[in-house]
Motif scaffolding. Sequence first.
Motif, PDB file in Angstrom:
ATOM      1  N   ARG A   5      12.781   7.449   4.790  1.00 32.87           N
ATOM      2  CA  ARG A   5      11.485   7.031   4.262  1.00 32.87           C
ATOM      3  C   ARG A   5      11.226   7.875   3.024  1.00 32.87           C
ATOM      4  O   ARG A   5      11.272   9.098   3.080  1.00 32.87           O
ATOM      5  CB  ARG A   5      10.377   7.226   5.284  1.00 32.87           C
ATOM      6  N   VAL A   6      10.970   7.226   1.910  1.00 38.22           N
ATOM      7  CA  VAL A   6      10.843   7.904   0.629  1.00 38.22           C
ATOM      8  C   VAL A   6       9.368   8.112   0.289  1.00 38.22           C
ATOM      9  O   VAL A   6       8.563   7.180   0.403  1.00 38.22           O
ATOM     10  CB  VAL A   6      11.547   7.079  -0.473  1.00 38.22           C
ATOM     11  N   THR A   7       9.056   9.334  -0.142  1.00 35.66           N
ATOM     12  CA  THR A   7       7.691   9.657  -0.549  1.00 35.66           C
ATOM     13  C   THR A   7       7.651  10.358  -1.904  1.00 35.66           C
ATOM     14  O   THR A   7       6.575  10.741  -2.360  1.00 35.66           O
ATOM     15  CB  THR A   7       7.009  10.564   0.507  1.00 35.66           C
ATOM     16  N   GLU A   8       8.789  10.514  -2.552  1.00 34.70           N
ATOM     17  CA  GLU A   8       8.872  11.218  -3.833  1.00 34.70           C
ATOM     18  C   GLU A   8       9.268  10.259  -4.954  1.00 34.70           C
ATOM     19  O   GLU A   8      10.196   9.463  -4.800  1.00 34.70           O
ATOM     20  CB  GLU A   8       9.901  12.347  -3.748  1.00 34.70           C
ATOM     21  N   VAL A   9       8.578  10.367  -6.082  1.00 34.21           N
ATOM     22  CA  VAL A   9       8.855   9.518  -7.242  1.00 34.21           C
ATOM     23  C   VAL A   9      10.301   9.665  -7.696  1.00 34.21           C
ATOM     24  O   VAL A   9      10.952   8.680  -8.074  1.00 34.21           O
ATOM     25  CB  VAL A   9       7.882   9.848  -8.392  1.00 34.21           C
ATOM     26  N   GLU A  10      10.840  10.873  -7.629  1.00 31.48           N
ATOM     27  CA  GLU A  10      12.214  11.123  -8.081  1.00 31.48           C
ATOM     28  C   GLU A  10      13.232  10.309  -7.279  1.00 31.48           C
ATOM     29  O   GLU A  10      14.226   9.836  -7.834  1.00 31.48           O
ATOM     30  CB  GLU A  10      12.541  12.624  -7.988  1.00 31.48           C
ATOM     31  N   ALA A  11      12.987  10.127  -5.995  1.00 30.83           N
ATOM     32  CA  ALA A  11      13.894   9.322  -5.166  1.00 30.83           C
ATOM     33  C   ALA A  11      13.837   7.855  -5.582  1.00 30.83           C
ATOM     34  O   ALA A  11      14.862   7.158  -5.568  1.00 30.83           O
ATOM     35  CB  ALA A  11      13.546   9.475  -3.690  1.00 30.83           C
ATOM     36  N   LEU A  90      12.604  -0.861   9.227  1.00 28.81           N
ATOM     37  CA  LEU A  90      11.216  -1.132   8.849  1.00 28.81           C
ATOM     38  C   LEU A  90      10.454  -1.695  10.043  1.00 28.81           C
ATOM     39  O   LEU A  90       9.325  -1.275  10.322  1.00 28.81           O
ATOM     40  CB  LEU A  90      11.169  -2.100   7.666  1.00 28.81           C
ATOM     41  N   ALA A  91      11.052  -2.615  10.776  1.00 29.09           N
ATOM     42  CA  ALA A  91      10.406  -3.171  11.968  1.00 29.09           C
ATOM     43  C   ALA A  91      10.134  -2.077  13.002  1.00 29.09           C
ATOM     44  O   ALA A  91       9.059  -2.054  13.618  1.00 29.09           O
ATOM     45  CB  ALA A  91      11.283  -4.277  12.569  1.00 29.09           C
ATOM     46  N   ASP A  92      11.075  -1.169  13.187  1.00 35.17           N
ATOM     47  CA  ASP A  92      10.869  -0.052  14.115  1.00 35.17           C
ATOM     48  C   ASP A  92       9.697   0.818  13.668  1.00 35.17           C
ATOM     49  O   ASP A  92       8.875   1.242  14.489  1.00 35.17           O
ATOM     50  CB  ASP A  92      12.132   0.807  14.221  1.00 35.17           C
ATOM     51  N   LEU A  93       9.611   1.094  12.368  1.00 34.73           N
ATOM     52  CA  LEU A  93       8.500   1.882  11.836  1.00 34.73           C
ATOM     53  C   LEU A  93       7.168   1.185  12.104  1.00 34.73           C
ATOM     54  O   LEU A  93       6.201   1.810  12.532  1.00 34.73           O
ATOM     55  CB  LEU A  93       8.688   2.111  10.331  1.00 34.73           C
ATOM     56  N   PHE A  94       7.126  -0.120  11.899  1.00 35.49           N
ATOM     57  CA  PHE A  94       5.888  -0.870  12.100  1.00 35.49           C
ATOM     58  C   PHE A  94       5.475  -0.877  13.561  1.00 35.49           C
ATOM     59  O   PHE A  94       4.298  -0.755  13.879  1.00 35.49           O
ATOM     60  CB  PHE A  94       6.030  -2.285  11.575  1.00 35.49           C
ATOM     61  N   ARG A  95       6.452  -1.047  14.450  1.00 35.47           N
ATOM     62  CA  ARG A  95       6.134  -0.978  15.880  1.00 35.47           C
ATOM     63  C   ARG A  95       5.543   0.380  16.229  1.00 35.47           C
ATOM     64  O   ARG A  95       4.557   0.467  16.951  1.00 35.47           O
ATOM     65  CB  ARG A  95       7.390  -1.228  16.715  1.00 35.47           C
ATOM     66  N   ALA A  96       6.149   1.437  15.724  1.00 28.29           N
ATOM     67  CA  ALA A  96       5.671   2.795  16.000  1.00 28.29           C
ATOM     68  C   ALA A  96       4.267   3.021  15.449  1.00 28.29           C
ATOM     69  O   ALA A  96       3.508   3.819  15.997  1.00 28.29           O
ATOM     70  CB  ALA A  96       6.640   3.822  15.401  1.00 28.29           C
ATOM     71  N   ARG A  97       3.912   2.306  14.388  1.00 22.58           N
ATOM     72  CA  ARG A  97       2.584   2.442  13.794  1.00 22.58           C
ATOM     73  C   ARG A  97       1.574   1.474  14.412  1.00 22.58           C
ATOM     74  O   ARG A  97       0.433   1.408  13.978  1.00 22.58           O
ATOM     75  CB  ARG A  97       2.661   2.254  12.283  1.00 22.58           C
ATOM     76  N   GLY A  98       1.979   0.724  15.436  1.00 27.55           N
ATOM     77  CA  GLY A  98       1.056  -0.147  16.156  1.00 27.55           C
ATOM     78  C   GLY A  98       0.844  -1.510  15.536  1.00 27.55           C
ATOM     79  O   GLY A  98      -0.105  -2.218  15.901  1.00 27.55           O
ATOM     80  N   CYS A  99       1.700  -1.918  14.632  1.00 27.47           N
ATOM     81  CA  CYS A  99       1.574  -3.248  14.038  1.00 27.47           C
ATOM     82  C   CYS A  99       1.994  -4.307  15.059  1.00 27.47           C
ATOM     83  O   CYS A  99       2.919  -4.096  15.829  1.00 27.47           O
ATOM     84  CB  CYS A  99       2.452  -3.368  12.795  1.00 27.47           C
ATOM     85  N   TYR A 100       1.321  -5.447  15.038  1.00 31.20           N
ATOM     86  CA  TYR A 100       1.652  -6.500  15.993  1.00 31.20           C
ATOM     87  C   TYR A 100       2.726  -7.449  15.492  1.00 31.20           C
ATOM     88  O   TYR A 100       3.273  -8.237  16.269  1.00 31.20           O
ATOM     89  CB  TYR A 100       0.403  -7.293  16.390  1.00 31.20           C
ATOM     90  N   GLY A 101       3.051  -7.397  14.207  1.00 29.02           N
ATOM     91  CA  GLY A 101       4.068  -8.307  13.700  1.00 29.02           C
ATOM     92  C   GLY A 101       4.508  -7.937  12.298  1.00 29.02           C
ATOM     93  O   GLY A 101       3.922  -7.066  11.650  1.00 29.02           O
ATOM     94  N   LEU A 102       5.539  -8.613  11.857  1.00 32.91           N
ATOM     95  CA  LEU A 102       6.141  -8.410  10.543  1.00 32.91           C
ATOM     96  C   LEU A 102       6.443  -9.780   9.971  1.00 32.91           C
ATOM     97  O   LEU A 102       6.917 -10.660  10.687  1.00 32.91           O
ATOM     98  CB  LEU A 102       7.436  -7.596  10.710  1.00 32.91           C
ATOM     99  N   TRP A 103       6.163  -9.962   8.674  1.00 33.13           N
ATOM    100  CA  TRP A 103       6.466 -11.247   8.042  1.00 33.13           C
ATOM    101  C   TRP A 103       6.909 -11.024   6.604  1.00 33.13           C
ATOM    102  O   TRP A 103       6.666  -9.985   6.008  1.00 33.13           O
ATOM    103  CB  TRP A 103       5.278 -12.197   8.116  1.00 33.13           C
ATOM    104  N   THR A 104       7.587 -12.017   6.062  1.00 32.48           N
ATOM    105  CA  THR A 104       8.039 -11.979   4.677  1.00 32.48           C
ATOM    106  C   THR A 104       8.173 -13.399   4.153  1.00 32.48           C
ATOM    107  O   THR A 104       8.050 -14.367   4.904  1.00 32.48           O
ATOM    108  CB  THR A 104       9.370 -11.213   4.531  1.00 32.48           C
TER     109      THR A 104
END
Length: 138
Positions: A5-11, A90-104
């Motif tokens: 998971r990237v949080t730095e502009v340089e990455a 990404l789906a695993d991250l969303f589940r861990a954050r309590g999201c009920y679904g993922l779409w694109t």
Amino acid sequence: MEIRRVTEVEAVDAAGHLFDTTPGRKATERFLTDERHHLLIAYVDDVPAGMVTGVEMTHPDKGTEMFLYELGVDESFRGRGVGRALVSALADLFRARGCYGLWTITDEENAAALATYRRAGGAPEAGQVVLTWTFDRR
């Protein structure tokens, strides 16, 4: 392959070739400082091989779901499971954050994206239409 998971502009700058166009500094900073925005980069031998972005959206009567905004895999790493691994992470991250679904959304003709999303567990939503509004960039 390692997914971070990237949080730095340089990455983001170092992985700029994975995006549709070169990431802008201000937009990158804004994206990375919002806790509801997520950027994962897959590295193979410390080389950025692919990236995926997601945005959490909350609605009063639905809760929080995730929009998979963009997926990009360097051409030399395609066909090796990088895209599927990124979408799954990404789906695993969303589940861990309590999201009920993922779409694109993707083009009907984008066979590679459709195959990647299906292999990662996605299914097409019948009867949906996408409408867009385009505004001048400032």
